[in-house]
Design a protein around this motif. Sequence first.
Motif, mmCIF file in Angstrom:
data_model
loop_
_atom_site.group_PDB
_atom_site.id
_atom_site.type_symbol
_atom_site.label_atom_id
_atom_site.label_comp_id
_atom_site.label_asym_id
_atom_site.label_seq_id
_atom_site.Cartn_x
_atom_site.Cartn_y
_atom_site.Cartn_z
ATOM 1 N N PRO A 306 0.822 -1.221 0.000
ATOM 2 C CA PRO A 306 0.000 0.000 0.000
ATOM 3 C C PRO A 306 0.855 1.270 0.000
ATOM 4 O O PRO A 306 1.942 1.313 0.576
ATOM 5 C CB PRO A 306 -0.798 -0.112 1.308
ATOM 6 C CG PRO A 306 -0.730 -1.550 1.680
ATOM 7 C CD PRO A 306 0.590 -2.049 1.190
ATOM 8 N N CYS A 307 0.342 2.303 -0.659
ATOM 9 C CA CYS A 307 0.949 3.633 -0.574
ATOM 10 C C CYS A 307 0.510 4.303 0.720
ATOM 11 O O CYS A 307 -0.529 3.965 1.298
ATOM 12 C CB CYS A 307 0.517 4.493 -1.757
ATOM 13 S SG CYS A 307 1.224 3.991 -3.340
ATOM 14 N N SER A 308 1.294 5.264 1.168
ATOM 15 C CA SER A 308 0.933 6.001 2.380
ATOM 16 C C SER A 308 1.506 7.405 2.301
ATOM 17 O O SER A 308 2.448 7.669 1.558
ATOM 18 C CB SER A 308 1.464 5.295 3.635
ATOM 19 O OG SER A 308 2.887 5.330 3.655
ATOM 20 N N ILE A 309 0.910 8.305 3.083
ATOM 21 C CA ILE A 309 1.405 9.674 3.223
ATOM 22 C C ILE A 309 1.447 10.005 4.705
ATOM 23 O O ILE A 309 0.452 9.798 5.425
ATOM 24 C CB ILE A 309 0.517 10.693 2.497
ATOM 25 C CG1 ILE A 309 0.413 10.372 1.007
ATOM 26 C CG2 ILE A 309 1.042 12.126 2.684
ATOM 27 C CD1 ILE A 309 -0.552 11.268 0.252
ATOM 28 N N THR A 310 2.573 10.504 5.157
ATOM 29 C CA THR A 310 2.716 10.947 6.549
ATOM 30 C C THR A 310 2.834 12.465 6.561
ATOM 31 O O THR A 310 3.750 13.040 5.956
ATOM 32 C CB THR A 310 3.952 10.338 7.209
ATOM 33 O OG1 THR A 310 3.847 8.905 7.166
ATOM 34 C CG2 THR A 310 4.091 10.796 8.652
ATOM 35 N N THR A 311 1.867 13.108 7.209
ATOM 36 C CA THR A 311 1.890 14.567 7.328
ATOM 37 C C THR A 311 2.846 14.947 8.445
ATOM 38 O O THR A 311 2.731 14.461 9.572
ATOM 39 C CB THR A 311 0.487 15.115 7.623
ATOM 40 O OG1 THR A 311 -0.408 14.672 6.593
ATOM 41 C CG2 THR A 311 0.486 16.631 7.678
ATOM 42 N N GLY A 312 3.798 15.821 8.139
ATOM 43 C CA GLY A 312 4.835 16.179 9.101
ATOM 44 C C GLY A 312 4.574 17.478 9.823
ATOM 45 O O GLY A 312 3.425 17.842 10.109
ATOM 46 N N ALA A 313 5.647 18.213 10.104
ATOM 47 C CA ALA A 313 5.574 19.418 10.920
ATOM 48 C C ALA A 313 4.907 20.561 10.168
ATOM 49 O O ALA A 313 5.072 20.725 8.962
ATOM 50 C CB ALA A 313 6.971 19.836 11.348
ATOM 51 N N VAL A 314 4.148 21.361 10.913
ATOM 52 C CA VAL A 314 3.518 22.566 10.397
ATOM 53 C C VAL A 314 4.307 23.761 10.909
ATOM 54 O O VAL A 314 4.508 23.912 12.114
ATOM 55 C CB VAL A 314 2.051 22.668 10.849
ATOM 56 C CG1 VAL A 314 1.399 23.924 10.263
ATOM 57 C CG2 VAL A 314 1.274 21.422 10.438
ATOM 58 N N ALA A 315 4.757 24.609 10.007
ATOM 59 C CA ALA A 315 5.564 25.766 10.392
ATOM 60 C C ALA A 315 4.944 27.024 9.757
ATOM 61 O O ALA A 315 4.441 26.973 8.644
ATOM 62 C CB ALA A 315 7.017 25.614 9.932
ATOM 63 N N THR A 316 4.912 28.167 10.358
ATOM 64 C CA THR A 316 5.400 28.383 11.713
ATOM 65 C C THR A 316 4.186 28.727 12.561
ATOM 66 O O THR A 316 3.529 29.745 12.311
ATOM 67 C CB THR A 316 6.419 29.522 11.742
ATOM 68 O OG1 THR A 316 7.471 29.245 10.825
ATOM 69 C CG2 THR A 316 6.972 29.762 13.109
ATOM 70 N N THR A 317 3.874 27.877 13.519
ATOM 71 C CA THR A 317 2.715 28.060 14.384
ATOM 72 C C THR A 317 3.142 28.832 15.639
ATOM 73 O O THR A 317 4.322 28.804 16.001
ATOM 74 C CB THR A 317 2.132 26.697 14.800
ATOM 75 O OG1 THR A 317 3.133 25.959 15.501
ATOM 76 C CG2 THR A 317 1.694 25.919 13.585
ATOM 77 N N PRO A 318 2.171 29.472 16.345
ATOM 78 C CA PRO A 318 0.756 29.625 15.993
ATOM 79 C C PRO A 318 0.554 30.652 14.891
ATOM 80 O O PRO A 318 1.429 31.470 14.629
ATOM 81 C CB PRO A 318 0.124 30.088 17.309
ATOM 82 C CG PRO A 318 1.225 30.844 17.985
ATOM 83 C CD PRO A 318 2.502 30.105 17.649
ATOM 84 N N PHE A 319 -0.635 30.601 14.268
ATOM 85 C CA PHE A 319 -0.964 31.532 13.199
ATOM 86 C C PHE A 319 -1.951 32.581 13.701
ATOM 87 O O PHE A 319 -2.787 32.295 14.574
ATOM 88 C CB PHE A 319 -1.594 30.794 12.017
ATOM 89 C CG PHE A 319 -0.684 29.779 11.376
ATOM 90 C CD1 PHE A 319 0.371 30.191 10.574
ATOM 91 C CD2 PHE A 319 -0.892 28.424 11.564
ATOM 92 C CE1 PHE A 319 1.207 29.264 9.965
ATOM 93 C CE2 PHE A 319 -0.067 27.485 10.964
ATOM 94 C CZ PHE A 319 0.997 27.904 10.159
ATOM 95 N N ALA A 320 -1.891 33.773 13.135
ATOM 96 C CA ALA A 320 -2.846 34.830 13.435
ATOM 97 C C ALA A 320 -3.376 35.388 12.123
ATOM 98 O O ALA A 320 -2.613 35.626 11.186
ATOM 99 C CB ALA A 320 -2.194 35.939 14.258
ATOM 100 N N VAL A 321 -4.697 35.573 12.032
ATOM 101 C CA VAL A 321 -5.329 36.116 10.834
ATOM 102 C C VAL A 321 -6.264 37.250 11.249
ATOM 103 O O VAL A 321 -6.593 37.409 12.428
ATOM 104 C CB VAL A 321 -6.117 35.030 10.065
ATOM 105 C CG1 VAL A 321 -5.185 33.974 9.527
ATOM 106 C CG2 VAL A 321 -7.180 34.394 10.958
ATOM 107 N N ASN A 322 -6.698 38.037 10.272
ATOM 108 C CA ASN A 322 -7.572 39.173 10.558
ATOM 109 C C ASN A 322 -8.576 39.291 9.420
ATOM 110 O O ASN A 322 -8.221 39.633 8.305
ATOM 111 C CB ASN A 322 -6.747 40.457 10.680
ATOM 112 C CG ASN A 322 -7.572 41.634 11.161
ATOM 113 O OD1 ASN A 322 -8.664 41.905 10.656
ATOM 114 N ND2 ASN A 322 -7.044 42.360 12.135
ATOM 115 N N CYS A 323 -9.852 38.997 9.721
ATOM 116 C CA CYS A 323 -10.868 38.981 8.674
ATOM 117 C C CYS A 323 -11.200 40.387 8.193
ATOM 118 O O CYS A 323 -11.449 40.611 7.010
ATOM 119 C CB CYS A 323 -12.136 38.283 9.173
ATOM 120 S SG CYS A 323 -13.325 37.923 7.875
ATOM 121 N N THR A 324 -11.176 41.359 9.097
ATOM 122 C CA THR A 324 -11.555 42.718 8.724
ATOM 123 C C THR A 324 -10.612 43.309 7.688
ATOM 124 O O THR A 324 -11.023 44.021 6.774
ATOM 125 C CB THR A 324 -11.599 43.621 9.971
ATOM 126 O OG1 THR A 324 -12.522 43.071 10.910
ATOM 127 C CG2 THR A 324 -12.022 45.034 9.608
#
Length: 809
Positions: A306-324
């Motif tokens: 079987p094929c597989s995918i391993t999701t690794g590290a997420v950079a750079t957390t934490p994230f901040a967004v602004n909808c306005t």
Amino acid sequence: MFKFYRIIAILLFLGTNFMVQAQPWINEIHYDNNGGDVGEGIEIAGAAGTDLSCLSIVLYNGNTGNSYSTTALSGIIPDEGCGYGAIWFAIANMQNGGSDGLALVYINNGFACPLATTVIQFLSYEGTLTAANGPAAGQLSVDIGVAETGSTPIGQSLQLTGAGNNYAAFTWSTPSAASTGSLNTAAGQSITPCGGNSVTTGALTGAPFTADCGTGTGTNGSVAFTSTGTFNAPNIYVVQLSDATGSFASPVVIGNLASTANAGNIPFTIPSATVSGAGYLIRIVATDPAVVGSSTAPFTITQTNPCSITTGAVATTPFAVNCTTSTTAAGTVAFTSTGVFNPGNVYTVELSDETGSFIAPTVIGTLASTANAGSINITIPFTVNTGAAYVVRVISSDPAITGSTSAAFTITQMAQCLPSIPNTSGLIINEFSNGSTGAQEYYEFVVAGECGALVDIRGFILDDNNGTFSTNFPLTGSGVASGHFRFSAAAQWAAIPVGSLIVVYNACDRNPSLPADDPSDLIIVDSLYVVPHTSPLFESCGTRPAAPTDSTYAPCTYATAAACPAFSWGPLGLRNAGDAIQVRSPNGAYFHGISYGNATISGGPDNTKLFTTNGSGLVGWFTTGDFRNIAQWQSGPAPANETPGLPNDAANLLWLRAMRDTVSANCPIVVLPVELSSFSGRNTKKGNLIMWSTDSERDASHFIIERSTDAKNWENIHYENAVGNSTNTMNYSFVDDSYDRSINYYRLNQFDIDGANTLYNRYIYIDNSKLSNNNVVRIVNVLGQDISADTPGIQIHVFEDGSSKKFYK
């Protein structure tokens, strides 16, 4: 959001579903009669089960060659006998000739209709024409050879007659008694052969079958078949593979053969990513006529690697967004994979909701690659809510593999957007009741969308208030109860027909006016769902909004509501003094709401406050028309006015019937013609730059930009022509160089070609208060003549300090 991870399989499946059906055809036309034209329209016929939702009828003017009307089709062709049927589409104001044309067109709109835009037929009456624009541009029409005139009796039409099962087998006849919505049997049309076509799937060769995703190889084989009856060129015999349980709900095409013969052998290849299983089946389907063949006996496919995918590290957390301010956040996601990924493969990063659920994932990054490791750039949308349980996963398209999930991380929403006006399908409140005694409360919703459509309501949120309708949240008496409900990920909620009624009621104090429970539409097909709040078809959350000004949704842990006698109805419970019920999209965006009661309760984004008195023992209901117009609502005492699961009155009945009519020419719920995808702005050296984008447009005329310094009083400052009709992203912008030296608010008003308008109530603001007060005192042209700020060409702005600057408008 388009999901790339199954693009190949989806395109094959959707393309085959259209391909395996003989092409539908124009079967009946009416455009002219004695006196004022009535009952004009066009009938489409074809194989039973053909879905017409990707087709449109485009009408052409014979004098100019330009298109003058487009009608989107919908509905499934019924079986009127011999596996064929017809659907009539009423189209007013068809031109009376000469040489006016009509084109039946398959229109590509991306995910739902992925095949190339194709003209299936281009016919004309009273002569021929060459199309000058639209999908048939450059094509010469085929004159049907018969016509209607101003003396044609009312009730007659032009119809195909003869025997066969495709357009070429029939001929057009002169006007005769219309048979709109059914095959033209009275005029002499018959489907032949009737019952004479069949396909028998025979023996397989090449077994045992294996697949090796690790090396990208599958097993080749072949399947024999025999058939009966006449098959028309260019018929294609298609080999379909079931899933491991034998289900053909989403068949995989593994081979095909272009042939009209009644026997043959078709080679196929088992895809390399096929999972192990012992219940696989193969069947053969024909395309012209459309015939589904028998299935083989069950057989085994073994996946050796079987094929597989391993999701690794997420950079750079934490994230901040602004909808306005439309501020997103960027980062990367690492991944590794095993196996062979084919050319054209796309790795896609999906973002969960704030609870870690992938019920409605958001695509935040893609990478076209066949490599077994990499890093994918991601962008966190500015619209997401605050949460500490977000996760991502990486998926692939070829082969289609779903990877593991990442570790949880935090996204902080710095400034929440205002609730958005609905511009997609969803749920409309049709009736609500406080009950005559106790807590005998219920809510009735209508599934809204374009007539004949199926709507996915999984994840839609039901809430009593959540601060959106309260002026003193979270103080006592505001009508804000902790928590909310949402529709679960149950399969039945993925495709609910428009016009269906859904009644949600308090199971702990059942209202005696309620009909019997009817949780699905499988046994009693009546467009009605009656479900207690304790059903696993709903999920409950007890979390209260996070801040007094927050009308969004904090992270929740969802579960089926507690069984009675525990009072788990609380999140939807109505206060007598004043409260509201609202619907929100799965992403938390406001969709529809109704409120009532004392001064602590407002009318919300739509100003829909039904009454100001105490709500004890009262019921509110919608009639017809604009559900956001409070004038279309009424209220009265329960139980006399309670009609759960039934139309509220005669007008409401007609409204529901029109929605349930898959060929209605006057659909009462219409998705907004322009879907706004972004609206933002910033200050530049030339002025305040205002930008907006649309994901799609239909019959759009223009936009008006409005400006305010207090977010209450607005003035029109800019007119911008719209593209008009498009399924692609369109970008617009303009520079406001006459802004006030304060905080400037901007909002967008969009107008259709028929004069209707949509005022998007999400606005943006730009703080210009800290800029220099060196105001513009004159605007002149190159000759020194005073001109207005709207004059096109070169403008010279003269400032208070005597300086000047040249601009090009």
